[in-house]
Design an enzyme around this catalytic site. Structure first.
Site, PDB file in Angstrom:
ATOM      1  N   ARG A 126       0.720  -1.256   0.221  1.00  0.00           N
ATOM      2  CA  ARG A 126      -0.020   0.090   0.003  1.00  0.00           C
ATOM      3  C   ARG A 126       0.990   1.249   0.122  1.00  0.00           C
ATOM      4  O   ARG A 126       1.562   1.454   0.892  1.00  0.00           O
ATOM      5  CB  ARG A 126      -0.965   0.060   1.398  1.00  0.00           C
ATOM      6  CG  ARG A 126      -2.010  -1.217   1.221  1.00  0.00           C
ATOM      7  CD  ARG A 126      -2.953  -0.600   0.067  1.00  0.00           C
ATOM      8  NE  ARG A 126      -3.943  -1.762   0.215  1.00  0.00           N
ATOM      9  CZ  ARG A 126      -4.134  -2.788  -0.777  1.00  0.00           C
ATOM     10  NH1 ARG A 126      -3.067  -3.026  -1.744  1.00  0.00           N
ATOM     11  NH2 ARG A 126      -5.037  -3.483  -0.751  1.00  0.00           N
TER      12      ARG A 126
ATOM     13  N   HIS B 160       1.406  -0.371 -10.612  1.00  0.00           N
ATOM     14  CA  HIS B 160       0.406  -1.223  -9.474  1.00  0.00           C
ATOM     15  C   HIS B 160      -0.068  -2.823 -10.165  1.00  0.00           C
ATOM     16  O   HIS B 160      -1.134  -3.190 -10.282  1.00  0.00           O
ATOM     17  CB  HIS B 160      -0.811  -0.752  -9.197  1.00  0.00           C
ATOM     18  CG  HIS B 160      -1.766  -1.056  -7.961  1.00  0.00           C
ATOM     19  ND1 HIS B 160      -2.254   0.010  -7.102  1.00  0.00           N
ATOM     20  CD2 HIS B 160      -1.827  -2.274  -7.588  1.00  0.00           C
ATOM     21  CE1 HIS B 160      -2.773  -0.945  -6.204  1.00  0.00           C
ATOM     22  NE2 HIS B 160      -2.727  -1.972  -6.371  1.00  0.00           N
TER      23      HIS B 160
END
Length: 315
Positions: free
Chosen positions: A231, A279
């Site tokens: 994250r 990502h």
């Protein structure tokens, strides 16, 4: 029973569910902005979706990912409906590949060789074996635990950190809760661990935001690296850039960021010590994820009570 799917490529998910369930009593459809669902299968839905369902008896919200932070931050998310997230569903193997690459890249000096190639310099480096390259995995959930055990099986001395106590094969586990607990900062500042790599798989919660900051970077060994496929909220990016510029950190492999897509003017793009991926470390495999969705849908059909993620803890 009606199953509403809201995500990019929603029709593919609908078809995967239809093939597995093969149940004429179920209506499975893509969210059209009007119809209501008894089960909501979603990824990053707008508040309007939940506002439309006010007063409707939604049985469960099935999240198409392991991270639920954006969902829990949705102001219209109903308080009385359980939220179920994906637990691995095949993502761990992708994530382990990503982390293994990062460790190999730095442990075998490919970052340094790339710089030498640009400079036309021929200078072999001593090979550091995995057994002499201690690492720590932050976050020992379903995916983090598999990463930690996988790296231990590869021969790395592996430490793990989590909020509550865990026991994992070949992993020295540290935890925050209890009389013998230590904070994350205390563990990372422990020079006796000799940490060479910090692998962040912490969830996005109030307790984990900005925990990887200037104080932590300064406490790590000068040749330590950060691998972050977890994250972006855990990292203070300005502090990371400063630590890389100063040489406090050797380098970083980054897949997630505070704001995505990463802004074109972010100094991370131009930082030679950083590898950036969009990502992409562990995309959700549809097959394994659909199997999990089906299991939860069938539990609803049987009238079973589903226990969702903790709203308090954020995972």
């Amino acid at each position: 029973m009606r199953i509403l799917v809201h995500t990019e490529g929603a029709e593919r998910w609908c078809e995967a569910l239809r093939q597995r369930l093969n149940d004429e009593s179920l209506e499975i459809f893509v969210d059209d902005g009007e119809r209501l669902g008894d089960i909501l299968v979603v990824w990053a839905p707008p508040a309007e979706l939940f506002e439309r369902h006010v007063g409707h008896d939604v049985k469960v919200i099935l999240n198409l990912g392991a991270g639920v932070d954006s969902l829990l931050q949705n102001p219209a998310l109903p308080n009385d409906v359980p939220v179920i997230k994906l637990r691995d569903a095949g993502m761990a193997s992708h994530m382990l590949d990503y982390v293994r690459y990062g460790l190999l890249h730095f442990r075998r000096d490919f970052d340094r060789y790339a710089g030498q190639q640009r400079a036309g310099e021929w200078a072999p480096h001593r090979v550091v074996r995995a057994a002499h390259y201690p690492v720590i995995v932050l976050g020992l959930g379903a995916i983090g635990a598999q990463i930690a055990e996988g790296l231990a099986a590869d021969g790395y001395p592996v430490h793990g950190f989590s909020r509550s106590a865990h026991t994992l094969a070949g992993v020295t586990c540290h935890h925050e809760q209890g009389d013998e607990g230590r904070t994350l900062q205390e563990v990372l500042r422990d020079k006796s661990l000799g940490l060479k790599a910090v692998i962040n798989l912490l969830p996005n919660t109030e307790a984990t935001r900005d925990v990887l900051n200037a104080e932590v970077f300064a406490a790590l060994a000068e040749d330590a690296v950060l691998i972050n496929p977890g994250r972006g909220s855990s990292v203070v990016e300005a502090d990371l850039v400063a630590a890389l510029d100063a040489g406090t950190l050797r380098g970083a492999l980054l897949d997630v960021f505070q704001h995505e897509p990463l802004a074109a003017d972010s100094p991370l793009w131009q930082q030679s010590r950083v590898i950036i991926t969009p990502h992409a470390a562990a995309p959700t495999p549809m097959s394994g994820a659909a199997d999990q969705l089906v299991d939860n849908i069938q539990r609803v059909q049987r009238g079973e009570t589903l226990t969702g993620v903790s709203r308090e803890h954020g995972y």
